[in-house]
Design an enzyme around this catalytic site. Structure first.
Site, PDB file in Angstrom:
ATOM      1  N   GLN A 224       8.911   6.707  29.487  1.00 33.89           N
ATOM      2  CA  GLN A 224       8.299   5.966  28.381  1.00 33.89           C
ATOM      3  C   GLN A 224       6.680   5.732  28.439  1.00 33.89           C
ATOM      4  OE1 GLN A 224      11.162   3.112  28.126  1.00 33.89           O
ATOM      5  NE2 GLN A 224      10.715   2.383  30.268  1.00 33.89           N
TER       6      GLN A 224
ATOM      7  N   ASP B 135      20.238  -5.906  29.745  1.00 38.03           N
ATOM      8  CA  ASP B 135      19.254  -6.118  29.111  1.00 38.03           C
ATOM      9  C   ASP B 135      18.371  -4.890  28.706  1.00 38.03           C
ATOM     10  OD1 ASP B 135      16.658  -7.245  28.514  1.00 38.03           O
ATOM     11  OD2 ASP B 135      16.036  -7.834  30.555  1.00 38.03           O
ATOM     12  N   SER B 136      18.855  -4.305  27.754  1.00 35.20           N
ATOM     13  CA  SER B 136      18.300  -2.935  27.469  1.00 35.20           C
ATOM     14  C   SER B 136      17.453  -2.857  26.528  1.00 35.20           C
ATOM     15  CB  SER B 136      19.331  -2.147  27.142  1.00 35.20           C
ATOM     16  OG  SER B 136      19.695  -1.945  26.036  1.00 35.20           O
ATOM     17  N   SER B 137      16.370  -1.963  26.118  1.00 35.54           N
ATOM     18  CA  SER B 137      15.598  -1.691  25.219  1.00 35.54           C
ATOM     19  C   SER B 137      16.534  -1.016  24.140  1.00 35.54           C
ATOM     20  CB  SER B 137      14.380  -0.674  25.800  1.00 35.54           C
ATOM     21  OG  SER B 137      14.746   0.179  26.505  1.00 35.54           O
TER      22      SER B 137
ATOM     23  N   GLN C 202      15.265 -14.173  27.370  1.00 37.10           N
ATOM     24  CA  GLN C 202      15.896 -14.153  28.994  1.00 37.10           C
ATOM     25  C   GLN C 202      16.822 -15.311  29.301  1.00 37.10           C
ATOM     26  OE1 GLN C 202      13.942 -11.556  30.236  1.00 37.10           O
ATOM     27  NE2 GLN C 202      11.961 -11.766  30.143  1.00 37.10           N
TER      28      GLN C 202
HETATM   29  N1  AAT Z   1      13.687  -8.261  29.630  1.00 38.89           N
HETATM   30  C1  AAT Z   1      12.818  -7.665  28.712  1.00 38.89           C
HETATM   31  C2  AAT Z   1      13.463  -6.876  27.664  1.00 38.89           C
HETATM   32  C3  AAT Z   1      13.855  -5.757  27.726  1.00 38.89           C
HETATM   33  S1  AAT Z   1      13.324  -4.612  28.925  1.00 38.89           S
HETATM   34  C4  AAT Z   1      14.578  -3.301  28.809  1.00 38.89           C
HETATM   35  C5  AAT Z   1      14.646  -2.266  29.985  1.00 38.89           C
HETATM   36  O1  AAT Z   1      15.544  -1.776  29.870  1.00 38.89           O
HETATM   37  C6  AAT Z   1      13.069  -1.650  30.237  1.00 38.89           C
HETATM   38  O2  AAT Z   1      12.560  -2.016  31.324  1.00 38.89           O
HETATM   39  C7  AAT Z   1      13.709  -0.131  30.354  1.00 38.89           C
HETATM   40  O3  AAT Z   1      12.779   0.511  31.061  1.00 38.89           O
HETATM   41  C8  AAT Z   1      15.104  -0.443  30.640  1.00 38.89           C
HETATM   42  N2  AAT Z   1      15.947   0.619  30.422  1.00 38.89           N
HETATM   43  C9  AAT Z   1      16.287   1.419  29.453  1.00 38.89           C
HETATM   44  N3  AAT Z   1      17.044   2.286  29.387  1.00 38.89           N
HETATM   45  C10 AAT Z   1      17.630   2.371  30.608  1.00 38.89           C
HETATM   46  C11 AAT Z   1      18.825   2.836  31.304  1.00 38.89           C
HETATM   47  N4  AAT Z   1      19.590   3.838  30.597  1.00 38.89           N
HETATM   48  N5  AAT Z   1      19.150   2.463  32.341  1.00 38.89           N
HETATM   49  C12 AAT Z   1      18.371   1.287  33.154  1.00 38.89           C
HETATM   50  N6  AAT Z   1      17.506   0.507  32.628  1.00 38.89           N
HETATM   51  C13 AAT Z   1      16.905   1.185  31.438  1.00 38.89           C
HETATM   52  C14 AAT Z   1      14.364  -5.206  26.443  1.00 38.89           C
HETATM   53  C15 AAT Z   1      13.974  -5.901  25.085  1.00 38.89           C
HETATM   54  C16 AAT Z   1      14.620  -5.388  23.766  1.00 38.89           C
HETATM   55  C17 AAT Z   1      13.794  -5.368  22.694  1.00 38.89           C
HETATM   56  C18 AAT Z   1      14.436  -5.070  21.447  1.00 38.89           C
HETATM   57  N7  AAT Z   1      13.779  -4.810  20.347  1.00 38.89           N
END
Ligand code: AAT
Length: 275
Positions: free
Chosen positions: A34, A159-161, A65
C-alpha cells in the site's frame, strides 16, 4: 480537492470526503502492499494514511485503540494470551500491555513499513512494542491464524484497515472461522467493523457470519465466544492498568462507556436485532 488540505476520498464512502489541513508532509512511501503517508495536520496532530485512508490521528486515536482493546479484555477474567491482527502502529499493543494478567502478546501485521513509520513518527503509539511480552510476526493475518493451534488465545483483536486492499479477507467468513478455532472456549474477539452511517451492509454481513460461527453473544462492533456477557465489564481496567509507567493514562475508556458503547441508534439496532 482543496490545495493544502488532505481529503479522504474512497469508494468506501462515495459522495463525501473528510478533509484535514496539512501543515507538512512528513513521509510518503510505497510498500509491497500500500501507499504509506504521514502528515502534520493543523489541529489533529500527526496523521497516518494508508492508500489515501486515515488510519489514525494523534488527537483521537485513544477513542479507537482503547475501545477495540479494553472492550474485549475487560469482558473476560484474567486474559493471558492475546493476538493482534493488523495494528502495526502499536497502539493496540500499548493498550493490551496495560493488563497485568497478560503473559503473551502476539501481533501479526502484514506491512513492515507501517511499523517502521510508526516507530519514527508516533513514539507515543509505537511504545506498545517496548513491552517484553510482545512477539512481532510480519505477514498476512489470514495465513498466520490458519497455523495457530486450536484454542490458543484468550482474546483476538482484529485491528484491520478497510476491506479494499490487503485487509479484504479479514472481513470474510473463512477468516472468522479460523478466529473461532484459535480462541479457547470462553475467549473473546473484537474486530474493526466499520461505521453504521456508511457500512451497515458490511456490519450486517460480519454480524450474520459471526452469529453463525460463534453462536454466543455477538454484537456490533465486536464478537465473542460463548458464555461471556460482553456488554458489562467483569475485569475492570482501573485495577490493573499502567503496568508500564512511561505510558500516558487512559484518555477514553471507562466502565460506563464500555456498557454505553452497546447502545445503538434505532436504525442500527433494528438491523442488528433482526439478524
Ligand atoms: N490502529 C490503527 C488502525 C488501523 S491500522 C490497520 C493495519 O492493518 C495496517 O497497519 C495494515 O497494514 C494492517 N493490515 C491490513 N491487512 C492485513 C492483513 N491481511 N494481515 C495483517 N495486517 C493487515 C485500522 C484503521 C481502520 C480505519 C477504518 N477506516
Amino acid at each position: 480537492v482543496i490545495p493544502g488540505w488532505f481529503s479522504e476520498i474512497s469508494p468506501m464512502w462515495p459522495g463525501e470526503a473528510h478533509s484535514l489541513k496539512v501543515e507538512r508532509i512528513l513521509f510518503q512511501g510505497r510498500s509491497d502492499y500500500q501507499d504509506v503517508m504521514v502528515f502534520q495536520s493543523s489541529t489533529y496532530g500527526k496523521v497516518l494514511v494508508l492508500d489515501g485512508v486515515i488510519q489514525l490521528t494523534e488527537r483521537d486515536e485513544c477513542a479507537y485503540q482503547e475501545m477495540i482493546t479494553h472492550l474485549p479484555l475487560c469482558s473476560i477474567p484474567n486474559p493471558k494470551k492475546v493476538l493482534v491482527i493488523g495494528g502495526g502502529d502499536g497502539g493496540v499493543l500499548r493498550e493490551v500491555s496495560r493488563h497485568s494478567s497478560v503473559v503473551q502478546i502476539d501481533i501479526c501485521e502484514i506491512d513492515k513499513m507501517v511499523i517502521d513509520v510508526s516507530k519514527q513518527f508516533f513514539p507515543d503509539i509505537a511504545i506498545g512494542y517496548e513491552d517484553p511480552r510482545v512477539n512481532l510476526h510480519i505477514g498476512d493475518g489470514v495465513a498466520f491464524l490458519k497455523a495457530v493451534p486450536e484454542g490458543t488465545y484468550d482474546a483476538i483483536i482484529v485491528d484491520s484497515s478497510d476491506p479494499i486492499g490487503p485487509a479484504e479477507e479479514l472481513f470474510k467468513k473463512p477468516f472468522f472461522e479460523s478466529v473461532a478455532k484459535a480462541l479457547r472456549p470462553g475467549g473473546v474477539v473484537s474486530t474493526q467493523a466499520e461505521s453504521i452511517w456508511l457500512h451497515m451492509h458490511i456490519i450486517q454481513d460480519i454480524v450474520a457470519n459471526c452469529r453463525q460461527i460463534f453462536k454466543g453473544s455477538v454484537n456490533y462492533a465486536w464478537t465473542t465466544g460463548p458464555a461471556v456477557d460482553f456488554k458489562h465489564p467483569v475485569n475492570p481496567i482501573d485495577a490493573n492498568q499502567d503496568t508500564c509507567k512511561s505510558k500516558a493514562p487512559l484518555r477514553f475508556y471507562n466502565p460506563e462507556i464500555h456498557t454505553a458503547a452497546f447502545c445503538l441508534p434505532s436504525f442500527a439496532k433494528k438491523v442488528i436485532d433482526s439478524i
